[in-house]
Design an enzyme around this catalytic site. Sequence first.
Site, PDB file in Angstrom:
ATOM      1  CE  LYS A 161      -1.949   0.785  -3.347  1.00 23.41           C
ATOM      2  NZ  LYS A 161      -2.815   0.388  -2.224  1.00 23.41           N
TER       3      LYS A 161
ATOM      4  CD  GLN B 279      -5.088   2.472  -0.182  1.00 20.86           C
ATOM      5  OE1 GLN B 279      -4.940   1.762  -1.165  1.00 20.86           O
ATOM      6  NE2 GLN B 279      -4.124   2.647   0.694  1.00 20.86           N
TER       7      GLN B 279
ATOM      8  CG  ASP C  85      -4.608  -4.824  -0.989  1.00 24.06           C
ATOM      9  OD1 ASP C  85      -3.453  -4.478  -1.296  1.00 24.06           O
ATOM     10  OD2 ASP C  85      -5.549  -4.027  -0.819  1.00 24.06           O
TER      11      ASP C  85
END
Length: 292
Positions: free
Chosen positions: A52, A96, A119
């Site tokens: 990412k 994450q 997200d």
Amino acid sequence: MEIIDGKAIAAQIKSEIAEEVNRILASGGKRPHLAAILVGHDGGSETYVAAKVKACEEIGFQSTLIRFEEEVSETELLNKVAALNTDPDVDGFIVQLPLPKHISEQKVIETIDYRKDVDGFHPVNTGRMAIGLPCFVSATPAGILELLKRYQIATAGKHCVVLGRSNIVGKPVATLLMQKAYPGDCTVTVCHSRTRDIEKYCREADIIIAALGVPGFLKKEMVKKGAVVIDVGTTRVASDKTKSGFKLKGDVEFEDVAPLCSYITPVPGGVGPMTIASLMKNTLLAGKKEIY
Ligand code: GUN
């Protein structure tokens, strides 16, 4: 049979975003900024977060990686989330997953300001997604839909079988594919660990989205000729052929299943790169304040 090249489509999307970043900067705008929180040293999470950050560099986003050790307290993590919520320079951020057991993932997700939740995990975003309102759609489902779109795969009236009911993939992809839209308008069946006779549903499917995390689960006997198969699995299995000592294995027995398919995604190089590209797209939208 056509193999869907997720890596190439993701590269195309990233270059489209890079061009847009250049336009934004040329007109005096702000460089989009993505922050990522990584807790502990899980191998998979390390790899994903590194990918990412690398994607941000490639397309001209600013990125910030914030690391905590496995032992970080829930309070300390929540405080960091709150600080990112109010940091005007950060357009969007992710935490994450998975998180260590002593930290409530749900609490962390609900603490993220939904306007920075690139997200798309916050209940405001999942709720809005479910009723078709503008929102951040989580990256893997968005990436899957983008693949169907860019390959112009017909979805209306098709029977789509989703294997897996996770909040990150199974549920949202099922929701999106049943919506009155393209890609969408599918008749969706969601199968999971308690489904009786999964094989029967799979054999009737025009489109199968395999997101169980069981390597090699989908066998050729379970697939109708001409089906579209999207493999979301990325399990690390030991391998003596790679430098790292492992390779990624999907949920589909690719070699056996591929000859039956009209389209199929490989692992790696299918859905994985699209997840990163979709996150970049969400960050761009966050930077442009296009959704909220
Ligand atoms: N873990 C597995 N997939 C994801 C994802 O898309 N985002 C985050 N934050 N964690 C994940």
